[in-house]
Scaffold this motif. Structure first.
Motif, PDB file in Angstrom:
ATOM      1  N   VAL A  66       0.833  -1.204   0.000  1.00  3.00           N
ATOM      2  CA  VAL A  66       0.000   0.000   0.000  1.00  3.00           C
ATOM      3  C   VAL A  66       0.869   1.255   0.000  1.00  3.00           C
ATOM      4  CG1 VAL A  66      -1.665   1.332   1.370  1.00  3.00           C
ATOM      5  CG2 VAL A  66      -1.913  -1.152   1.170  1.00  3.00           C
ATOM      6  N   ASP A  67       0.433   2.255  -0.732  1.00  6.47           N
ATOM      7  CA  ASP A  67       1.105   3.554  -0.734  1.00  6.47           C
ATOM      8  C   ASP A  67       0.719   4.277   0.555  1.00  6.47           C
ATOM      9  OD1 ASP A  67       2.163   6.055  -1.117  1.00  6.47           O
ATOM     10  OD2 ASP A  67       1.124   6.462  -3.003  1.00  6.47           O
ATOM     11  N   ALA A  68       1.654   4.346   1.501  1.00  5.29           N
ATOM     12  CA  ALA A  68       1.365   4.906   2.821  1.00  5.29           C
ATOM     13  C   ALA A  68       0.872   6.343   2.752  1.00  5.29           C
ATOM     14  CB  ALA A  68       2.609   4.826   3.703  1.00  5.29           C
ATOM     15  N   GLU A  69       1.286   7.091   1.747  1.00  2.00           N
ATOM     16  CA  GLU A  69       0.887   8.489   1.639  1.00  2.00           C
ATOM     17  C   GLU A  69      -0.607   8.632   1.354  1.00  2.00           C
ATOM     18  OE1 GLU A  69       3.317  10.460  -1.194  1.00  2.00           O
ATOM     19  OE2 GLU A  69       5.157  10.299  -0.001  1.00  2.00           O
ATOM     20  N   GLN A  70      -1.213   7.570   0.863  1.00  2.00           N
ATOM     21  CA  GLN A  70      -2.641   7.611   0.556  1.00  2.00           C
ATOM     22  C   GLN A  70      -3.501   7.127   1.723  1.00  2.00           C
ATOM     23  OE1 GLN A  70      -3.574   8.950  -2.423  1.00  2.00           O
ATOM     24  NE2 GLN A  70      -1.366   9.275  -2.682  1.00  2.00           N
ATOM     25  N   VAL A  71      -2.861   6.743   2.824  1.00  2.00           N
ATOM     26  CA  VAL A  71      -3.593   6.202   3.975  1.00  2.00           C
ATOM     27  C   VAL A  71      -3.746   7.279   5.048  1.00  2.00           C
ATOM     28  CG1 VAL A  71      -3.606   4.464   5.795  1.00  2.00           C
ATOM     29  CG2 VAL A  71      -2.736   3.882   3.517  1.00  2.00           C
ATOM     30  N   ARG A  72      -4.982   7.642   5.360  1.00  5.75           N
ATOM     31  CA  ARG A  72      -5.220   8.661   6.375  1.00  5.75           C
ATOM     32  C   ARG A  72      -5.292   8.075   7.782  1.00  5.75           C
ATOM     33  NH1 ARG A  72     -10.474  11.642   4.184  1.00  5.75           N
ATOM     34  NH2 ARG A  72     -10.978   9.456   3.760  1.00  5.75           N
ATOM     35  N   ASP A  73      -5.844   6.857   7.890  1.00  3.42           N
ATOM     36  CA  ASP A  73      -6.014   6.213   9.191  1.00  3.42           C
ATOM     37  C   ASP A  73      -5.466   4.790   9.086  1.00  3.42           C
ATOM     38  OD1 ASP A  73      -6.933   4.863  11.471  1.00  3.42           O
ATOM     39  OD2 ASP A  73      -8.789   6.019  11.557  1.00  3.42           O
ATOM     40  N   GLU A  74      -4.263   4.571   9.615  1.00  2.00           N
ATOM     41  CA  GLU A  74      -3.611   3.265   9.476  1.00  2.00           C
ATOM     42  C   GLU A  74      -4.406   2.154  10.155  1.00  2.00           C
ATOM     43  OE1 GLU A  74       1.060   4.702   9.283  1.00  2.00           O
ATOM     44  OE2 GLU A  74       0.131   4.276  11.225  1.00  2.00           O
ATOM     45  N   ARG A  75      -4.920   2.432  11.333  1.00  2.00           N
ATOM     46  CA  ARG A  75      -5.693   1.417  12.053  1.00  2.00           C
ATOM     47  C   ARG A  75      -6.901   0.974  11.237  1.00  2.00           C
ATOM     48  NH1 ARG A  75     -10.307   1.473  15.207  1.00  2.00           N
ATOM     49  NH2 ARG A  75     -10.394   0.007  16.995  1.00  2.00           N
ATOM     50  N   ALA A  76      -7.676   1.949  10.731  1.00  2.00           N
ATOM     51  CA  ALA A  76      -8.875   1.620   9.960  1.00  2.00           C
ATOM     52  C   ALA A  76      -8.519   0.846   8.695  1.00  2.00           C
ATOM     53  CB  ALA A  76      -9.626   2.901   9.602  1.00  2.00           C
ATOM     54  N   TYR A  77      -7.429   1.260   8.048  1.00  2.00           N
ATOM     55  CA  TYR A  77      -7.040   0.604   6.789  1.00  2.00           C
ATOM     56  C   TYR A  77      -6.618  -0.844   7.060  1.00  2.00           C
ATOM     57  CZ  TYR A  77      -5.576   0.671   1.894  1.00  2.00           C
ATOM     58  OH  TYR A  77      -5.486   0.453   0.539  1.00  2.00           O
ATOM     59  N   LEU A  78      -5.841  -1.056   8.129  1.00  2.00           N
ATOM     60  CA  LEU A  78      -5.401  -2.410   8.470  1.00  2.00           C
ATOM     61  C   LEU A  78      -6.585  -3.296   8.854  1.00  2.00           C
ATOM     62  CD1 LEU A  78      -2.160  -1.541  10.444  1.00  2.00           C
ATOM     63  CD2 LEU A  78      -2.274  -3.108   8.491  1.00  2.00           C
ATOM     64  N   VAL A  79      -7.521  -2.744   9.612  1.00  2.00           N
ATOM     65  CA  VAL A  79      -8.715  -3.514   9.984  1.00  2.00           C
ATOM     66  C   VAL A  79      -9.515  -3.876   8.733  1.00  2.00           C
ATOM     67  CG1 VAL A  79     -10.958  -3.382  11.148  1.00  2.00           C
ATOM     68  CG2 VAL A  79      -8.889  -2.627  12.332  1.00  2.00           C
ATOM     69  N   ARG A  80      -9.562  -2.952   7.779  1.00  2.00           N
ATOM     70  CA  ARG A  80     -10.280  -3.221   6.523  1.00  2.00           C
ATOM     71  C   ARG A  80      -9.648  -4.398   5.790  1.00  2.00           C
ATOM     72  NH1 ARG A  80     -10.332   1.598   2.354  1.00  2.00           N
ATOM     73  NH2 ARG A  80     -11.030   2.616   4.274  1.00  2.00           N
ATOM     74  N   ILE A  81      -8.319  -4.402   5.691  1.00  2.00           N
ATOM     75  CA  ILE A  81      -7.634  -5.508   5.013  1.00  2.00           C
ATOM     76  C   ILE A  81      -7.888  -6.819   5.747  1.00  2.00           C
ATOM     77  CG2 ILE A  81      -5.411  -6.450   4.276  1.00  2.00           C
ATOM     78  CD1 ILE A  81      -4.351  -3.612   4.094  1.00  2.00           C
ATOM     79  N   ALA A  82      -7.727  -6.788   7.069  1.00  2.00           N
ATOM     80  CA  ALA A  82      -7.906  -8.007   7.861  1.00  2.00           C
ATOM     81  C   ALA A  82      -9.333  -8.534   7.752  1.00  2.00           C
ATOM     82  CB  ALA A  82      -7.549  -7.740   9.320  1.00  2.00           C
ATOM     83  N   THR A  83     -10.304  -7.628   7.714  1.00  2.00           N
ATOM     84  CA  THR A  83     -11.701  -8.045   7.589  1.00  2.00           C
ATOM     85  C   THR A  83     -11.953  -8.732   6.258  1.00  2.00           C
ATOM     86  OG1 THR A  83     -12.463  -6.253   9.028  1.00  2.00           O
ATOM     87  CG2 THR A  83     -14.091  -7.228   7.547  1.00  2.00           C
ATOM     88  N   ARG A  84     -11.440  -8.153   5.192  1.00  2.00           N
ATOM     89  CA  ARG A  84     -11.632  -8.758   3.868  1.00  2.00           C
ATOM     90  C   ARG A  84     -10.980 -10.134   3.787  1.00  2.00           C
ATOM     91  NH1 ARG A  84     -10.707  -3.409  -0.014  1.00  2.00           N
ATOM     92  NH2 ARG A  84     -12.783  -2.502   0.351  1.00  2.00           N
ATOM     93  N   GLN A  85      -9.786 -10.257   4.348  1.00  2.00           N
ATOM     94  CA  GLN A  85      -9.112 -11.552   4.341  1.00  2.00           C
ATOM     95  C   GLN A  85      -9.866 -12.564   5.213  1.00  2.00           C
ATOM     96  OE1 GLN A  85      -6.720 -12.125   2.149  1.00  2.00           O
ATOM     97  NE2 GLN A  85      -7.116  -9.980   1.592  1.00  2.00           N
ATOM     98  N   SER A  86     -10.421 -12.092   6.314  1.00  2.00           N
ATOM     99  CA  SER A  86     -11.198 -12.979   7.179  1.00  2.00           C
ATOM    100  C   SER A  86     -12.466 -13.450   6.483  1.00  2.00           C
ATOM    101  CB  SER A  86     -11.555 -12.266   8.492  1.00  2.00           C
ATOM    102  OG  SER A  86     -10.403 -11.955   9.239  1.00  2.00           O
ATOM    103  N   LEU A  87     -13.119 -12.552   5.750  1.00  2.00           N
ATOM    104  CA  LEU A  87     -14.314 -12.946   5.007  1.00  2.00           C
ATOM    105  C   LEU A  87     -13.988 -14.012   3.970  1.00  2.00           C
ATOM    106  CD1 LEU A  87     -16.139  -9.523   4.493  1.00  2.00           C
ATOM    107  CD2 LEU A  87     -17.072 -11.537   5.633  1.00  2.00           C
ATOM    108  N   ASN A  88     -12.882 -13.841   3.266  1.00  2.00           N
ATOM    109  CA  ASN A  88     -12.458 -14.858   2.296  1.00  2.00           C
ATOM    110  C   ASN A  88     -12.239 -16.200   2.982  1.00  2.00           C
ATOM    111  OD1 ASN A  88     -12.502 -12.961   0.240  1.00  2.00           O
ATOM    112  ND2 ASN A  88     -10.319 -12.513   0.372  1.00  2.00           N
ATOM    113  N   ARG A  89     -11.583 -16.158   4.131  1.00  2.00           N
ATOM    114  CA  ARG A  89     -11.281 -17.408   4.841  1.00  2.00           C
ATOM    115  C   ARG A  89     -12.536 -18.020   5.454  1.00  2.00           C
ATOM    116  NH1 ARG A  89      -6.465 -19.984   6.162  1.00  2.00           N
ATOM    117  NH2 ARG A  89      -5.530 -18.439   4.785  1.00  2.00           N
ATOM    118  N   LEU A  90     -13.492 -17.189   5.893  1.00  2.00           N
ATOM    119  CA  LEU A  90     -14.744 -17.718   6.428  1.00  2.00           C
ATOM    120  C   LEU A  90     -15.438 -18.604   5.406  1.00  2.00           C
ATOM    121  CD1 LEU A  90     -16.599 -14.922   8.460  1.00  2.00           C
ATOM    122  CD2 LEU A  90     -16.067 -17.236   9.219  1.00  2.00           C
ATOM    123  N   ARG A  91     -15.421 -18.180   4.170  1.00  2.00           N
ATOM    124  CA  ARG A  91     -16.093 -18.962   3.119  1.00  2.00           C
ATOM    125  C   ARG A  91     -15.358 -20.282   2.880  1.00  2.00           C
ATOM    126  NH1 ARG A  91     -16.190 -13.297   1.023  1.00  2.00           N
ATOM    127  NH2 ARG A  91     -18.300 -12.540   1.485  1.00  2.00           N
TER     128      ARG A  91
END
Length: 316
Positions: A66-91
């Protein structure tokens, strides 16, 4: 296969740890700073520490691109990635669970005693609630966990699950209604749960049948998870008398010395059972009105790798 999977996973975790030790760039620092949060998010969505660790690895690999300069909230962005990966794994996990032998229970985690004092965290991690979450769809579970446990805003959740904020609000309302109808009626204090489990432990160790009946609610349910590796009931055992017969019959069949120790699992008091000194399983309980209404006994060895060292968890 399980051994190869553990070996590969341990190799990936070792590489990630070495990378964290070696690199001190802002991306790595941000990931390490939020690692416990990301693990907690993934675990609450998946009920599996092994899969949560895999999600962390996948999150890291995407985060460093990820281009860090485009990230305003690191925590929110990381949670977003983790959530998407978790959804993939849930299936993916859904297919595994359909082929699972007997009931499936969440992987128990040894947690620090102070986790039990954090009411919100302890409740969100409890075996009873996590079993209820199993009845939600993947998206409903993600929305419920992010909103109810982590108090994440609807806009952020919408970005994580690829829905509109309005749709997320509807999903959250539906999921909350579903969970509220099935979760324990009230939050029981740590001290009460501990006292009831201690009574159950004494009755178990002394083979006191009346003592067992006294501590069990009439409609108590026992769910045991052996995963086809260890002997366990293939269906839930319902009713105090049936549960006592199930427990005592199992004890009679044991050609080994049983010892029962106290522990804190998923933020709540629990029992750690050993046969001839070797861990046989973890037993967690749901307590209501001073009696046990649910017993959750995990015997599958694949799920007992985190009951002897503490796992760090956080909602923030």
């Amino acid at each position: 296969m399980a051994t190869r999977r553990r070996t590969a996973r341990n190799g990936r975790e070792g590489e990630a740890r070495e990378m964290s030790d070696r690199i001190t760039d802002p991306a790595t620092e941000a990931f390490v700073a939020h690692r416990n949060l990301l693990f907690t998010v993934a675990y609450e969505m998946l009920g599996s520490a092994a899969d949560a660790e895999d999600v962390l690895q996948e999150t890291w690999l995407r985060w460093v691109e990820v281009d860090a300069e485009q990230v305003r909230d690191e925590r929110a962005y990381l949670v977003r990635i983790a959530t998407r990966q978790s959804l993939n794994r849930l299936r993916t996990m859904k297919r595994r669970k359909e082929a699972y032998v007997g009931p499936w229970l969440p992987e128990p985690l040894l947690t620090a005693p102070d986790v039990a004092e954090d009411v919100e965290l302890a409740e969100s991690m409890s075996m009873a609630l996590m079993l209820v979450l199993e009845t939600l769809s993947p998206t409903e579970r993600a929305v419920f966990v992010l909103r109810e446990a982590f108090d994440i805003g609807y806009d952020e959740i919408a970005a994580a699950v690829d829905k509109t904020p309005a749709a997320v609000r509807q999903i959250a309302h539906r999921a909350r209604k579903h969970v509220d109808a099935r979760r324990p009626r009230s939050v029981v204090s740590v001290s009460e749960t501990r006292a009831v489990l201690e009574s159950f432990q004494r009755a178990l160790e002394t083979r006191d049948l009346k003592g067992l009946l006294d501590v069990l609610a009439p409609d108590v349910v026992v769910v045991s998870d052996g995963g086809g590796v260890k002997q366990a009931a293939l269906r839930p055992v319902i009713g105090a008398e049936r549960v006592v017969r199930f427990v005592t019959t199992g004890l009679r069949k044991l050609d080994a010395t049983l010892t029962v120790g106290r522990s804190v699992v998923n933020g709540s008091p629990a029992l750690l059972l050993r046969l001839n000194g070797e861990i046989d399983g973890v037993m967690a309980a749901r307590v209501e009105d001073g009696r046990i209404t649910g017993l959750y006994y995990v015997r599958n060895p694949e799920k007992l790798t985190r009951v002897e060292f503490e796992t760090s968890l956080t909602l923030r």
